[in-house]
Scaffold this active site. Structure first.
Site, PDB file in Angstrom:
ATOM      1  N   HIS A  46       0.830  -1.209   0.000  1.00 48.89           N
ATOM      2  CA  HIS A  46       0.000   0.000   0.000  1.00 48.89           C
ATOM      3  C   HIS A  46       0.857   1.248   0.000  1.00 48.89           C
ATOM      4  O   HIS A  46       2.060   1.210   0.299  1.00 48.89           O
ATOM      5  CB  HIS A  46      -0.951   0.026   1.211  1.00 48.89           C
ATOM      6  CG  HIS A  46      -0.248  -0.002   2.547  1.00 48.89           C
ATOM      7  ND1 HIS A  46       0.426   1.073   3.064  1.00 48.89           N
ATOM      8  CD2 HIS A  46      -0.132  -0.999   3.471  1.00 48.89           C
ATOM      9  CE1 HIS A  46       0.922   0.764   4.248  1.00 48.89           C
ATOM     10  NE2 HIS A  46       0.612  -0.490   4.516  1.00 48.89           N
ATOM     11  N   CYS A 104       3.719  -4.484   6.681  1.00 47.70           N
ATOM     12  CA  CYS A 104       3.303  -4.236   5.298  1.00 47.70           C
ATOM     13  C   CYS A 104       4.474  -3.766   4.445  1.00 47.70           C
ATOM     14  O   CYS A 104       5.514  -3.351   4.958  1.00 47.70           O
ATOM     15  CB  CYS A 104       2.188  -3.187   5.257  1.00 47.70           C
ATOM     16  SG  CYS A 104       0.606  -3.787   5.910  1.00 47.70           S
TER      17      CYS A 104
END
Length: 293
Positions: free
Chosen positions: A250, A268
């Site tokens: 992301h 992440c």
């Protein structure tokens, strides 16, 4: 004879560079990040000076690479083994701590941005300009955007451990680059942030879910507000989940662009916005994501 010499030269170059990753570039050390709560208001990052006899760069985030009509025109044979993007550019990498992006290949041209060390840039053409460190060549990296060739080298990706069919992503936690592949052909490179303390999982995954714009709240993955590691992040763009537990690719807008290329997340794979947007269009549900050191 000329074609034969050119072929031999390229073959020797590929052999020399194929396993080295990036040319002449020092690695940044790990970057730690504390717990935080934030909205979409990233702080500006400080850049280092880059051109002789000139003031410090005006620091702005690395701009989105913009397509131009014709790309990849350079006389340096090293660029022929660099990644070629879908719009015809060659991928280079900034070898200085920072380099000014100017509206023309001149040291007195207005500065419109800063590209930071180890960040990929898209080279569309080379043009003559003011010498920097004795090098008069400049690279056009977008419409009215130029950087000195003295501070940019071809980006040669580290060969992946394995390849997959279709569009897929190779994430290297040793180099902090994510390289997009179409089968065996690399087509794009992005600098990343990754999970500190080994929190980014390794292995072969698939994109499971995609969310164009969301609020990320650690309480939804078992980290309450009163525990270390809690986060609450609004308007996170281009999220693509690849593993249960909230692991995703992301956009990461809360880390300064100059700090990319190290560890700093809860697991992440963080991306600059233009890179996250490219991968959003490039990947889909079921696309392979291979993560390794």
């Amino acid at each position: 004879m000329r074609r034969t010499l050119r072929t031999i030269g390229l073959a020797l170059l590929v052999a020399a560079l194929g396993t080295t990753g990036i040319l002449s570039m020092a690695s940044l050390g790990p970057i730690a990040r504390g717990d935080f709560t934030t909205t979409r208001d990233p702080a500006a990052a400080a850049a280092a000076p880059e051109e002789p006899a000139e003031t410090m760069p005006v620091v702005t985030p690395t701009p989105t690479p913009e397509p131009a009509a014709i790309g990849g025109h350079t006389s340096d044979l090293r660029w022929e083994v660099a990644i070629r993007t879908p719009d015809g550019a060659r991928v280079g990498v900034v070898t200085a701590e920072a380099v000014n992006i100017r509206t023309a290949p001149r040291l007195d041209a207005p500065i419109v941005g800063t590209a930071f060390g180890r960040h990929p840039v898209h080279v569309y053409d080379e043009v003559p300009g003011d010498p920097v460190d004795g090098n008069p060549t400049w690279y056009r990296i977008g419409p009215d955007r130029y950087v000195s060739a003295a501070m940019v080298a071809p980006f040669i990706p580290t060969p992946p451990e394995q390849t997959f069919s279709g569009h897929w992503l190779d994430v290297n936690l040793s180099t902090f680059y994510a390289v997009a592949y179409d089968g065996e052909t690399p087509v794009y490179a992005a600098i990343i942030t990754a999970g500190r303390d080994g929190k980014t999982p390794t292995g072969v995954f698939e994109v499971l879910q995609r969310v164009r714009n969301e609020t990320m709240d650690s309480t939804t993955v078992g980290i309450p507000e009163d525990e270390p590691g809690h986060y609450y992040l609004e308007e996170v763009q281009y999220t693509q989940y690849f593993k249960e537990g909230g692991y995703a690719l992301h956009e990461n807008y809360w880390t300064p662009p100059s700090a990319f290329g190290g560890f700093g997340s809860n697991g992440c794979v963080g991306l600059l916005e233009h890179d996250a947007a490219f991968l959003w269009d490039f990947l889909d549900i079921g696309s392979t994501v291979s993560i390794h050191y």
